[in-house]
Design an enzyme around this catalytic site. Structure first.
Site, short mmCIF file in Angstrom:
data_model
loop_
_atom_site.label_atom_id
_atom_site.label_comp_id
_atom_site.label_asym_id
_atom_site.label_seq_id
_atom_site.Cartn_x
_atom_site.Cartn_y
_atom_site.Cartn_z
N CYS A 190 29.16 16.01 46.07
CA CYS A 190 29.35 16.23 44.64
C CYS A 190 28.01 16.37 43.92
O CYS A 190 27.06 15.67 44.24
CB CYS A 190 30.07 15.04 44.03
SG CYS A 190 31.83 15.17 44.07
N ASP A 239 33.50 6.09 38.97
CA ASP A 239 34.43 7.15 39.35
C ASP A 239 35.58 7.31 38.36
O ASP A 239 36.41 8.21 38.51
CB ASP A 239 35.00 6.88 40.75
CG ASP A 239 34.00 7.23 41.84
OD1 ASP A 239 32.94 7.80 41.52
OD2 ASP A 239 34.28 6.93 43.02
N ARG A 256 39.32 17.71 47.01
CA ARG A 256 38.56 16.85 47.93
C ARG A 256 39.07 15.41 47.86
O ARG A 256 38.93 14.66 48.83
CB ARG A 256 37.08 16.84 47.55
CG ARG A 256 36.39 18.15 47.80
CD ARG A 256 34.95 18.05 47.41
NE ARG A 256 34.35 16.86 48.02
CZ ARG A 256 33.13 16.46 47.82
NH1 ARG A 256 32.33 17.14 47.03
NH2 ARG A 256 32.67 15.38 48.39
N ARG A 259 21.20 11.81 44.61
CA ARG A 259 21.86 10.73 45.34
C ARG A 259 21.11 10.49 46.63
O ARG A 259 21.49 10.96 47.70
CB ARG A 259 23.33 11.07 45.61
CG ARG A 259 24.13 11.16 44.33
CD ARG A 259 25.55 11.56 44.59
NE ARG A 259 26.37 10.47 45.07
CZ ARG A 259 27.67 10.58 45.30
NH1 ARG A 259 28.27 11.73 45.12
NH2 ARG A 259 28.37 9.55 45.73
N LYS A 280 40.73 7.35 49.62
CA LYS A 280 39.76 8.25 50.26
C LYS A 280 38.49 7.49 50.65
O LYS A 280 37.99 7.63 51.75
CB LYS A 280 39.41 9.38 49.29
CG LYS A 280 38.17 10.17 49.67
CD LYS A 280 37.86 11.26 48.67
CE LYS A 280 36.95 10.86 47.55
NZ LYS A 280 35.52 10.75 47.87
N ASN A 281 37.97 6.69 49.72
CA ASN A 281 36.69 6.05 49.97
C ASN A 281 36.76 4.91 50.99
O ASN A 281 35.73 4.40 51.42
CB ASN A 281 36.07 5.54 48.67
CG ASN A 281 35.54 6.69 47.82
OD1 ASN A 281 35.56 7.84 48.25
ND2 ASN A 281 35.09 6.37 46.62
C1 UD1 Z 1 30.33 5.55 46.67
C2 UD1 Z 1 31.61 6.29 46.46
C3 UD1 Z 1 31.56 7.11 45.19
C4 UD1 Z 1 31.19 6.22 44.02
C5 UD1 Z 1 29.94 5.39 44.31
C6 UD1 Z 1 29.65 4.35 43.25
C7 UD1 Z 1 32.35 6.66 48.73
C8 UD1 Z 1 32.64 7.63 49.82
N1 UD1 Z 1 31.84 7.16 47.61
O1 UD1 Z 1 29.30 6.54 46.75
O2 UD1 Z 1 32.84 7.69 44.98
O3 UD1 Z 1 30.92 7.02 42.88
O4 UD1 Z 1 30.11 4.69 45.56
O5 UD1 Z 1 30.73 3.50 43.07
O6 UD1 Z 1 32.63 5.49 48.87
N2 UD1 Z 1 21.32 5.04 45.80
C9 UD1 Z 1 19.97 5.13 46.12
N3 UD1 Z 1 19.63 5.15 47.44
C10 UD1 Z 1 20.55 5.07 48.45
C11 UD1 Z 1 21.92 4.95 48.10
C12 UD1 Z 1 22.27 4.94 46.77
O7 UD1 Z 1 19.11 5.20 45.25
O8 UD1 Z 1 20.17 5.08 49.62
C13 UD1 Z 1 21.71 5.00 44.37
C14 UD1 Z 1 22.56 6.23 44.01
O9 UD1 Z 1 21.77 7.33 43.68
C15 UD1 Z 1 23.34 5.71 42.84
C16 UD1 Z 1 23.56 4.24 43.19
O10 UD1 Z 1 22.57 3.91 44.16
O11 UD1 Z 1 22.58 5.80 41.67
C17 UD1 Z 1 24.93 3.91 43.74
O12 UD1 Z 1 25.24 4.72 44.82
P1 UD1 Z 1 26.19 4.26 46.01
O13 UD1 Z 1 26.86 2.99 45.66
O14 UD1 Z 1 25.40 4.32 47.26
O15 UD1 Z 1 27.25 5.43 46.03
P2 UD1 Z 1 27.87 6.14 47.29
O16 UD1 Z 1 28.02 5.18 48.40
O17 UD1 Z 1 27.15 7.42 47.52
#
Ligand code: UD1
Length: 419
Positions: free
Chosen positions: A118, A308, A400, A123, A22-23
């Site tokens: 979620c 995850d 999902r 986030r 999915k990701n």
């Molecule tokens: C992706 C995955 C999700 C997984 C996560 C961490 C997808 C579609 N989803 O989510 O399943 O749980 O990686 O492995 O690939 N953060 C900030 N600012 C930002 C972006 C992130 O502070 O602009 C923080 C987030 O709040 C979190 C951390 O960085 O604490 C990691 O988030 P991130 O790696 O960005 O996760 P996602 O890409 O949302």
């Protein structure tokens, strides 16, 4: 509302095929916007999140067929006709944010609502926005909407404060059609980022370094892009979830369509807990013959233990022999499942980013509610091992991200029904 009704206590046995990731598929689908030629993605799972992304593309004027029964999606973004992203669908899924980079690349502007998704703590999307600004994008925020525009993106040097998966991918996609070279430092190293790099390079992008700390994107022009066909990597989190389920129920299962290297951190922890593994032809066999031993673990960006898999592992540790300490370092608040596991007899205390799980001999069936995707599937795991009947509500969260979960589990002998 659909719910799973599970009668626990059956060891899982047999073989199961892991679906496409999915990701990996979500950013890949978004990235097709960059390309005015046909794109084909194979191995796409039938999931609500995939449907939402396809809905978002269609609302932008993009032609999308599939996924068909064989998991093939064909996209043609030659007909892209707006930069305004559908608000209702955006609020349904956080990954809508992936549309920003490609729309900026192709149209030079985007209007998008703040995304939903979620409920796993705050986030933010500040890394995405800062990265795009570094490529020459002007961003305004107004009444819940982001308005971003550029007179032409130029390559930039970006250092991420944290190796965010989504920000790394969004910046990579935006940089494909920027002028000059973009460097992303402290980039996330997840396998899905390598898969996205391969897909983008297949359509004519010039990206190097995915899977390492520093990614370099040499900008190309629209004329350099071409049709692409790509097979998506297997879902390492779905695979890890099945491994943890077998560890909980006991039994022996062979997983097909799995890249063992991608699940190494999970396999390593489960081995420490007493689970056995054997490489099979095109697969991995997992065997559990006794109650798992408690192990401590800490979630980290790849190649560390994946966040995850944390809720599923917490459910497993609830029935382990001993006490487990879990540290969540990726998300601020991701222990929602603890309260539901306690309703089943789990002994779990959480404080801040730490959870202490005192293993009990058995969980007992109860009615519990999934509040997000991974907590939801962790409750299914708990139900499979609990005595009596467990009802998991909020199944839409699980749908999902898990394709045909109940039928795959029935194929392994589990007593689970979707009602
Ligand atoms: C992706 C995955 C999700 C997984 C996560 C961490 C997808 C579609 N989803 O989510 O399943 O749980 O990686 O492995 O690939 N953060 C900030 N600012 C930002 C972006 C992130 O502070 O602009 C923080 C987030 O709040 C979190 C951390 O960085 O604490 C990691 O988030 P991130 O790696 O960005 O996760 P996602 O890409 O949302």
């Amino acid at each position: 509302m659909p719910r799973y009704v599970i009668k626990g206590g059956v060891p899982l046995r047999g073989t199961v095929r892991v679906s496409g990731a999915k990701n990996a598929v979500l950013p890949m689908l978004a990235s097709t916007i960059l390309n005015p030629h046909p794109c084909e993605i194979r191995g796409v799972p039938q999931l609500r999140d995939v449907e939402v992304m396809i809905g978002l593309l269609r609302a932008l004027g993009v032609k999308v067929d599939g996924p068909d029964a064989g998991g093939v999606v064909r996209v043609n973004a030659g007909s892209l006709d707006t930069h305004e992203v559908d608000e209702r669908l955006t609020r349904e899924m956080r990954s809508s944010i992936f549309l920003m980079g490609p729309l900026l690349g192709r149209m030079g502007r985007v209007k998008i609502a703040y995304p939903g998704g979620c409920a796993i703590g705050p986030r933010p999307i500040d890394f995405h926005l800062k990265g795009l600004e570094a490529l020459g994008v002007n961003i305004k925020e107004q009444s819940g909407f982001i308005h971003a525009s550029t007179r032409g993106m130029v390559g930039g040097d970006i250092h991420l404060d944290f190796p965010s998966v989504g920000a790394t991918e969004n910046i990579m996609m935006a940089a494909v059609l920027a002028k000059g070279t973009t460097v992303i430092r402290n980039a996330a190293k997840e396998p899905e980022i390598i898969d996205l790099q391969n897909f983008l390079n297949g359509m004519g992008a010039r990206i190097k370094g995915a899977g390492m700390d520093t990614i370099r994107v040499e900008g190309v022009s629209l004329e350099d892009l071409k049709p692409v066909s790509h097979m998506v990597i297997p879902d390492r989190i779905e695979a890890g979830t099945f491994l943890a389920m077998v560890a909980a129920t006991g039994g022996e299962v062979t997983l097909h369509n799995i890249i063992p290297e991608h699940v190494e951190a999970v396999v390593h922890k489960l081995r420490e807990a007493g689970v056995q593994f054997q490489h099979a032809d095109d697969g991995l066999t997992v065997r559990a013959t006794r109650r798992p031993t408690a192990v401590d673990f800490k979630t980290l960006p790849y190649p560390g233990f994946p966040t995850d898999m944390q809720p599923q592992m917490m459910a497993l540790m609830s029935i382990a022999d001993g006490t487990s300490i879990i540290t969540e370092t990726v998300f601020e608040s991701r222990f929602a499942v603890a309260a539901e596991l306690r309703r089943m007899g789990g002994q779990i205390k959480t404080e801040g980013r730490t959870a202490v799980v005192k293993g009990v001999e058995r969980l007992s069936g109860a009615t519990v509610t999934a509040s997000d995707l991974r907590s939801g599937v962790a409750l299914v795991l708990a139900g499979l091992v609990a005595t009596g009947c467990t009802v998991v509500e909020g199944v839409h969260h699980i749908q999902r991200g898990y394709e045909l979960l109940d039928s795959k589990l029935r194929g392994l002998g589990a007593r689970i029904e979707l009602e």
